[in-house]
Write an enzyme that holds these catalytic residues in place. Structure first.
Site, PDB file in Angstrom:
ATOM      1  CE  LYS A  21      -4.371   0.956   0.435  1.00  0.00           C
ATOM      2  NZ  LYS A  21      -5.730   0.352   0.250  1.00  0.00           N
ATOM      3  CG  ASP A  28      -7.417   3.252  -0.768  1.00  0.00           C
ATOM      4  OD1 ASP A  28      -7.883   2.208  -0.840  1.00  0.00           O
ATOM      5  OD2 ASP A  28      -7.526   4.006   0.464  1.00  0.00           O
ATOM      6  N   GLY A  50     -20.682   6.677   3.108  1.00  0.00           N
ATOM      7  CA  GLY A  50     -19.697   7.105   1.944  1.00  0.00           C
ATOM      8  C   GLY A  50     -20.692   7.553   0.625  1.00  0.00           C
ATOM      9  N   GLY A 106     -18.301   7.468  -2.596  1.00  0.00           N
ATOM     10  CA  GLY A 106     -17.200   7.257  -3.467  1.00  0.00           C
ATOM     11  C   GLY A 106     -17.378   6.088  -4.245  1.00  0.00           C
ATOM     12  CG  ASN A 107     -14.535   2.866  -7.066  1.00  0.00           C
ATOM     13  OD1 ASN A 107     -15.256   3.296  -7.997  1.00  0.00           O
ATOM     14  ND2 ASN A 107     -13.986   2.211  -6.590  1.00  0.00           N
ATOM     15  CB  VAL A 108     -16.618   1.453  -2.110  1.00  0.00           C
ATOM     16  CG1 VAL A 108     -16.947   0.075  -1.670  1.00  0.00           C
ATOM     17  CG2 VAL A 108     -15.027   1.331  -2.227  1.00  0.00           C
ATOM     18  CB  ALA A 109     -20.728   4.671  -1.730  1.00  0.00           C
TER      19      ALA A 109
HETATM   20  O1  2IT Z   1      -8.163  -1.515  -0.726  1.00  0.00           O
HETATM   21  C1  2IT Z   1      -8.154  -1.845  -1.731  1.00  0.00           C
HETATM   22  O2  2IT Z   1      -8.420  -3.597  -1.875  1.00  0.00           O
HETATM   23  C2  2IT Z   1      -7.769  -1.231  -2.975  1.00  0.00           C
HETATM   24  N1  2IT Z   1      -7.820  -0.011  -2.529  1.00  0.00           N
HETATM   25  C3  2IT Z   1      -7.725  -1.743  -4.298  1.00  0.00           C
HETATM   26  C4  2IT Z   1      -6.350  -2.247  -4.504  1.00  0.00           C
HETATM   27  C5  2IT Z   1      -5.947  -2.652  -5.883  1.00  0.00           C
HETATM   28  O3  2IT Z   1      -4.802  -2.891  -6.009  1.00  0.00           O
HETATM   29  O4  2IT Z   1      -6.687  -2.996  -6.587  1.00  0.00           O
END
Ligand code: 2IT
Length: 445
Positions: free
Chosen positions: A125, A165, A236, A238-241
């Protein structure tokens, strides 16, 4: 025999200013210490000591010029945590208050998460204490190029493959990849989450949210239940929501909340139309987190300063950030009849909240299992780049679906309780620990 408390005390001594990292390690170890001690080979090979110390941490300075012509200086890191199973793989976080401790927790969790995907990816990360809020597009571009100027020394398609992220989406990945290509003259797909016009995978933006819903469907099935008709609260915007809202509504459930920095939105009609999803996409790109604008646009209610967990729901999907859901929220959700919590953010629930859900009959899925669809699709993007080939949406979706089902199966295999319910925390941690630890043993030291 490892003594968990003695081990944690030593870890704390060595990492005094990294509470989230300590929390993540304790979260894994406390759920599987019997498994670790059940096989003396682990202690003999110092597996816990090795798994809680990153392979390496790279720290670097990022210098870039703002629109006023002033020089700005930020601090960035890449944590290469564990590459037993494959190249380091994990996202990039750009938030103002980012610390190394946060990145270490995320890279540690990522190692386990990635091992659950069945794809050959290690854990890493990275990120920077850069605040994207209010920055112009040119500033974002100059920052991203400066960031990559340094990062490119440490990454590669078979070494370390970053993605996005919080604060780092498709636009930022594009600028970083552009810089990488200029420096290296390579098209090796060293980042994932790229636009489809230059090597990205179809469905990557949707994959985390879709994957969480596919995982939730398996949880429901295991209890003889179904997604259709369920009322869902999410945090949230963003992308996930966005992905969760889209897939949930396509499958007949209703997402009734969203949240941002300043409060939450209750949309009784559901976040279930293309227009609403498009609005969310634009909101995400703006980096403002102003969900009140959504309420104004669609005539929904905005609750300033509040979290969404007081809204009655069948299922909750925390989709914002770590420790966003605490014990008080857990009690409110359970009192409101919530039966499923699908952690779609990384370590979105505090340990006390998790424990409360687990002891009150709620099916609780930890982030490393439920949100693994994002990185799984990143793994599929790596495969496509390596093959110089593209799969169709149907092919990627099918693979993603299969991966989420297999993660659920791993959780069940290792986490089925005597009463027939599933301890997903134990299941996810045990399956992934075994995979990573046994691989490390096979590789020697
Ligand atoms: O927290 C995660 O799993 C991500 N931000 C995606 C990581 C990725 O390499 O696609």
């Amino acid at each position: 025999m490892y003594d968990l408390e003695a081990f944690m005390k030593e870890l704390q001594r060595k990492n005094p200013d990294q509470p989230e990292f300590i929390q993540a390690v304790r979260g894994v170890l406390s759920s599987i210490i019997d498994l670790v001690n059940g096989n003396p080979v682990y202690e003999k090979n110092r597996i816990l000591e090795r798994m809680t110390e990153p392979d390496r941490i790279l720290q670097f300075r990022v210098e870039w010029e703002n629109d006023k012509g002033e020089l700005e200086v930020n601090r960035a890191w890449r944590v290469q945590f564990n590459n037993a199973i494959g190249p380091y793989k994990g996202g990039t976080r750009f938030t103002k208050d980012l610390t190394l401790g946060t990145l270490k927790f995320l890279a540690f969790e990522q190692t386990f998460k990635n091992s659950l995907t069945t794809l050959p990816m290690g854990g890493g990360k990275g990120g920077c204490d850069f605040d994207p809020a209010g920055k112009s597009d040119r500033e974002i571009m100059r920052f991203c190029r400066a960031y990559m100027m340094e990062l490119q020394k440490y990454i590669g398609p078979d070494t370390d493959v970053p993605a996005g992220d919080l604060g780092c989406g498709g636009r930022e990945i594009g600028y970083m990849y552009g810089m990488y290509k200029q420096i290296k003259t390579e098209n090796t797909g060293v980042l994932t989450g790229k636009d489809m016009s230059f090597g990205g995978s179809i469905l990557r933006p949707e994959a985390t949210g879709y994957g969480a819903i596919y995982f939730a469907e398996e949880m429901l099935k295991d209890r003889g239940d179904k997604l259709e008709g369920k009322r869902i609260a999410i945090s949230g915007y963003g992308n996930v929501a966005w992905g969760v809202a889209k897939k949930a509504s396509q499958l007949g459930a209703k997402v009734v909340t969203l949240s941002g920095r300043k409060g939450f939105v209750l949309d009784e009609e559901g976040v279930g139309t293309q227009e609403k999803w498009d609005f969310l996409e634009a909101l995400r790109a703006s980096n403002t987190g102003n969900v009140e604008a959504y309420a104004k646009r669609f005539g929904a209610k905005f609750f300033p300063g509040e979290k969404p967990w007081g809204v009655k729901c069948d299922m909750a999907f925390p989709c914002a950030s770590q420790n966003e859901l605490d014990l008080a929220d857990a009690k409110t959700l359970v009192a409101g009849g919530c039966k499923y919590v699908v952690e779609s953010s990384n370590m979105g629930d505090t340990p006390e909240a998790t424990e409360y859900f687990q002891s009150h009959g709620v099916a609780f899925a930890p982030g490393k299992a439920a949100n693994a669809g994002g990185v799984a699709c990143s793994g599929l993007e790596m495969s496509q780049d390596a093959m110089h080939y593209r799969w169709s949406a149907a092919e990627v979706d099918e693979k993603l679906h299969e991966i989420m089902q297999s993660i659920h199966k791993a959780c069940v295999d290792y986490g089925r309780r005597a009463d027939g319910t599933v301890d997903y925390v134990r299941g996810a941690n045990a399956a992934s620990f075994k995979h990573v630890a046994d691989t490390m043993l096979k590789l020697g030291y």
